[in-house]
Write a protein that holds these residues in place. Structure first.
Motif, PDB file in Angstrom:
ATOM      1  N   PRO A 111      -6.626  -0.469   1.780  1.00 38.98           N
ATOM      2  CA  PRO A 111      -5.329  -0.960   1.281  1.00 38.98           C
ATOM      3  C   PRO A 111      -4.156  -0.062   1.686  1.00 38.98           C
ATOM      4  N   HIS A 112      -4.404   1.242   1.790  1.00 37.97           N
ATOM      5  CA  HIS A 112      -3.337   2.170   2.188  1.00 37.97           C
ATOM      6  C   HIS A 112      -3.028   2.030   3.675  1.00 37.97           C
TER       7      HIS A 112
ATOM      8  N   GLN B 151      -3.324  -0.782   5.275  1.00 42.04           N
ATOM      9  CA  GLN B 151      -2.610  -2.061   5.369  1.00 42.04           C
ATOM     10  C   GLN B 151      -1.130  -1.909   5.025  1.00 42.04           C
ATOM     11  N   ARG B 152      -0.791  -0.957   4.182  1.00 42.80           N
ATOM     12  CA  ARG B 152       0.628  -0.732   3.871  1.00 42.80           C
ATOM     13  C   ARG B 152       1.229   0.378   4.746  1.00 42.80           C
ATOM     14  N   ASP B 153       0.476   0.772   5.799  1.00 42.80           N
ATOM     15  CA  ASP B 153       0.943   1.731   6.810  1.00 42.80           C
ATOM     16  C   ASP B 153       1.286   3.089   6.204  1.00 42.80           C
ATOM     17  N   ALA B 154       0.448   3.557   5.274  1.00 40.99           N
ATOM     18  CA  ALA B 154       0.737   4.803   4.579  1.00 40.99           C
ATOM     19  C   ALA B 154      -0.262   5.919   4.891  1.00 40.99           C
TER      20      ALA B 154
ATOM     21  N   LYS C 187      -0.791   8.064  12.877  1.00 48.25           N
ATOM     22  CA  LYS C 187      -1.417   6.950  12.165  1.00 48.25           C
ATOM     23  C   LYS C 187      -2.748   6.674  12.867  1.00 48.25           C
TER      24      LYS C 187
ATOM     25  N   TYR D 207       2.489   8.903   1.174  1.00 48.78           N
ATOM     26  CA  TYR D 207       1.431   8.925   2.169  1.00 48.78           C
ATOM     27  C   TYR D 207       0.079   9.291   1.579  1.00 48.78           C
TER      28      TYR D 207
END
Length: 95
Positions: free
Chosen positions: A22-23, A25-28, A64, A89
């Motif tokens: 999930p993290h 997917q939110r680009d974190a 990333k 992050y």
């Protein structure tokens, strides 16, 4: 600085890849190589040490996860990572 280090030390943890999706997917999610100390990277980010963080980015030490890495890790959702949350992050380091 000591308080920040103590606080972040308490946030060091391990996580399975599946928990991190999930993290991603939110680009974190930021991938930290094993050559760097995860806690020191977290301290630099949390304390806005822009020159140091930029140097790591320029040296391609912080990045990333790539599409290839994500694909590989999706094949083993129980793969474990060292993690450190430094809002917004999630720093991850392969074990």
């Amino acid at each position: 600085m000591q308080d920040l280090k103590a606080e972040l030390t308490q946030n060091l943890d391990e996580a399975e890849w599946e928990w991190l999706i999930p993290h991603v997917q939110r680009d974190a999610v930021i991938l930290v190589p094993i050559e760097l100390d995860l806690l020191n990277v977290g301290i630099a980010i949390a304390s806005d040490n822009t020159p140091q963080v930029q140097q790591w980015i320029d040296e391609q030490l912080l990045a990333k996860p790539s599409v290839a890495q994500i694909g590989e890790w999706n094949g083993d959702r129980t793969k474990r990572f060292n993690t450190l949350i430094v809002q917004p992050y999630v720093l991850i380091q392969e074990k």
